[in-house]
Design an enzyme around this catalytic site. Sequence first.
Site, PDB file in Angstrom:
ATOM      1  N   ARG A 242     -77.601  53.425 -26.728  1.00 60.40           N
ATOM      2  CA  ARG A 242     -77.240  53.131 -25.326  1.00 60.40           C
ATOM      3  C   ARG A 242     -77.762  54.216 -24.386  1.00 60.40           C
ATOM      4  O   ARG A 242     -78.241  53.924 -23.292  1.00 60.40           O
ATOM      5  CB  ARG A 242     -75.710  53.010 -25.200  1.00 60.40           C
ATOM      6  CG  ARG A 242     -75.178  51.741 -25.851  1.00 60.40           C
ATOM      7  CD  ARG A 242     -73.681  51.779 -26.028  1.00 60.40           C
ATOM      8  NE  ARG A 242     -72.959  51.738 -24.778  1.00 60.40           N
ATOM      9  CZ  ARG A 242     -71.686  52.124 -24.651  1.00 60.40           C
ATOM     10  NH1 ARG A 242     -71.011  52.580 -25.699  1.00 60.40           N
ATOM     11  NH2 ARG A 242     -71.090  52.043 -23.487  1.00 60.40           N
TER      12      ARG A 242
ATOM     13  N   ARG B 297     -64.273  49.980 -28.974  1.00 60.30           N
ATOM     14  CA  ARG B 297     -65.423  49.098 -28.797  1.00 60.30           C
ATOM     15  C   ARG B 297     -66.443  49.393 -29.893  1.00 60.30           C
ATOM     16  O   ARG B 297     -66.691  50.548 -30.212  1.00 60.30           O
ATOM     17  CB  ARG B 297     -66.085  49.376 -27.434  1.00 60.30           C
ATOM     18  CG  ARG B 297     -65.579  48.489 -26.338  1.00 60.30           C
ATOM     19  CD  ARG B 297     -66.065  48.932 -24.973  1.00 60.30           C
ATOM     20  NE  ARG B 297     -67.504  49.012 -24.809  1.00 60.30           N
ATOM     21  CZ  ARG B 297     -68.120  49.238 -23.648  1.00 60.30           C
ATOM     22  NH1 ARG B 297     -67.397  49.405 -22.547  1.00 60.30           N
ATOM     23  NH2 ARG B 297     -69.423  49.305 -23.559  1.00 60.30           N
TER      24      ARG B 297
ATOM     25  N   ARG C  24     -63.097  57.019 -26.681  1.00 64.12           N
ATOM     26  CA  ARG C  24     -62.545  55.965 -25.817  1.00 64.12           C
ATOM     27  C   ARG C  24     -61.892  54.861 -26.636  1.00 64.12           C
ATOM     28  O   ARG C  24     -62.407  54.432 -27.670  1.00 64.12           O
ATOM     29  CB  ARG C  24     -63.666  55.366 -24.972  1.00 64.12           C
ATOM     30  CG  ARG C  24     -63.205  54.212 -24.098  1.00 64.12           C
ATOM     31  CD  ARG C  24     -64.157  53.928 -22.996  1.00 64.12           C
ATOM     32  NE  ARG C  24     -65.411  53.361 -23.468  1.00 64.12           N
ATOM     33  CZ  ARG C  24     -66.411  53.026 -22.652  1.00 64.12           C
ATOM     34  NH1 ARG C  24     -66.294  53.208 -21.349  1.00 64.12           N
ATOM     35  NH2 ARG C  24     -67.525  52.512 -23.136  1.00 64.12           N
TER      36      ARG C  24
ATOM     37  N   ARG D  10     -79.500  47.478 -14.111  1.00 64.98           N
ATOM     38  CA  ARG D  10     -79.783  48.508 -15.112  1.00 64.98           C
ATOM     39  C   ARG D  10     -81.279  48.626 -15.352  1.00 64.98           C
ATOM     40  O   ARG D  10     -81.693  49.451 -16.160  1.00 64.98           O
ATOM     41  CB  ARG D  10     -79.112  48.128 -16.438  1.00 64.98           C
ATOM     42  CG  ARG D  10     -77.799  48.863 -16.713  1.00 64.98           C
ATOM     43  CD  ARG D  10     -77.233  48.255 -17.987  1.00 64.98           C
ATOM     44  NE  ARG D  10     -76.353  49.101 -18.717  1.00 64.98           N
ATOM     45  CZ  ARG D  10     -75.025  49.003 -18.697  1.00 64.98           C
ATOM     46  NH1 ARG D  10     -74.427  48.155 -17.893  1.00 64.98           N
ATOM     47  NH2 ARG D  10     -74.286  49.773 -19.463  1.00 64.98           N
TER      48      ARG D  10
ATOM     49  N   LYS E 133     -67.888  54.510 -14.586  1.00 67.00           N
ATOM     50  CA  LYS E 133     -68.170  53.483 -13.568  1.00 67.00           C
ATOM     51  C   LYS E 133     -67.022  52.483 -13.459  1.00 67.00           C
ATOM     52  O   LYS E 133     -66.563  52.172 -12.367  1.00 67.00           O
ATOM     53  CB  LYS E 133     -69.462  52.720 -13.917  1.00 67.00           C
ATOM     54  CG  LYS E 133     -70.695  53.593 -13.987  1.00 67.00           C
ATOM     55  CD  LYS E 133     -71.949  52.769 -14.264  1.00 67.00           C
ATOM     56  CE  LYS E 133     -72.031  52.177 -15.654  1.00 67.00           C
ATOM     57  NZ  LYS E 133     -72.198  53.157 -16.743  1.00 67.00           N
TER      58      LYS E 133
HETATM   59  P1  AMP Z   1     -71.039  48.471 -20.279  1.00 63.89           P
HETATM   60  O1  AMP Z   1     -69.690  47.876 -20.433  1.00 63.89           O
HETATM   61  O2  AMP Z   1     -71.516  48.537 -18.860  1.00 63.89           O
HETATM   62  O3  AMP Z   1     -71.170  49.793 -21.002  1.00 63.89           O
HETATM   63  O4  AMP Z   1     -72.070  47.468 -21.006  1.00 63.89           O
HETATM   64  C1  AMP Z   1     -71.961  47.174 -22.380  1.00 63.89           C
HETATM   65  C2  AMP Z   1     -73.217  46.493 -22.878  1.00 63.89           C
HETATM   66  O5  AMP Z   1     -73.412  45.254 -22.182  1.00 63.89           O
HETATM   67  C3  AMP Z   1     -74.523  47.259 -22.644  1.00 63.89           C
HETATM   68  O6  AMP Z   1     -74.758  48.244 -23.644  1.00 63.89           O
HETATM   69  C4  AMP Z   1     -75.546  46.109 -22.710  1.00 63.89           C
HETATM   70  O7  AMP Z   1     -75.753  45.674 -24.041  1.00 63.89           O
HETATM   71  C5  AMP Z   1     -74.799  45.009 -21.976  1.00 63.89           C
HETATM   72  N1  AMP Z   1     -75.053  45.069 -20.512  1.00 63.89           N
HETATM   73  C6  AMP Z   1     -74.141  45.344 -19.543  1.00 63.89           C
HETATM   74  N2  AMP Z   1     -74.709  45.308 -18.331  1.00 63.89           N
HETATM   75  C7  AMP Z   1     -76.028  45.010 -18.537  1.00 63.89           C
HETATM   76  C8  AMP Z   1     -77.147  44.863 -17.682  1.00 63.89           C
HETATM   77  N3  AMP Z   1     -77.056  45.002 -16.344  1.00 63.89           N
HETATM   78  N4  AMP Z   1     -78.345  44.553 -18.247  1.00 63.89           N
HETATM   79  C9  AMP Z   1     -78.471  44.373 -19.572  1.00 63.89           C
HETATM   80  N5  AMP Z   1     -77.451  44.540 -20.451  1.00 63.89           N
HETATM   81  C10 AMP Z   1     -76.244  44.852 -19.947  1.00 63.89           C
END
Ligand code: AMP
Length: 212
Positions: free
Chosen positions: A171, A160, A127, A87, A13
Amino acid sequence: MSIVLFGPPGAGKGTQAKKMIVAGHMTHISTGDLFRAAMKNETPLGLEAKSYVDSGNLVPDSVTIGLVKEVIAANKEGHFIFDGFPRTSTQAEALEKLISDMNANPIKHALFLEVPTDVLARRLTGRRLCRDCGAVYHVDSKPPSVPGQCDLCQGEIYQRKDDSEEVISTRLDAYSKNTEPLKEYYQKKGLFVEIDGQGDPEDVFDRFKTYL
Ligand code: AMP
């Protein structure tokens, strides 16, 4: 118009959103990036989000929606790409209300990036990121030229915390339980489009361009 870009963790994404903002002059809202920046700067939001992000769980809806509201309010004219938000169905409903209340650009497409789970796991465990500029690498498919050092800014390359194997499974569970149902949510609204997220990022981006 605004666009929602959604899919499982590791679907690409962020990579695709970055290409779209350049090509379409759009404003990128990545809640994951916003949480990581807040954590790095140890702001109250970062301290609140940290335990959820590090363990692979979703940050509570109220916190996440409040954050997105602030970003939209700061740029009401923006043509947004929402990356990793919504989400949950509560977030999806809240986003519609925020956009309508603030008279922001409406969502015209909810683009879903489809990638099989075994490919996701390989992408996520391999990654690596640059700590300074956020450039994305992969231990097998895109290693930096000098090990441990970013090709673009010479920053330090790191993994990360939530890309470790144990956290990845949390996740993926959070995704299946909370985010996958959004497919149906956006199908019902006539906004849903599935894009094949496998293969080279440029090929995936070509699929987006063909659709859009
Ligand atoms: P990402 O970088 O999109 O993989 O997000 C990393 C982490 O941020 C996720 O595993 C959640 O802990 C938190 N996070 C990101 N976006 C959201 C969202 N829309 N709702 C809740 N938690 C989020």
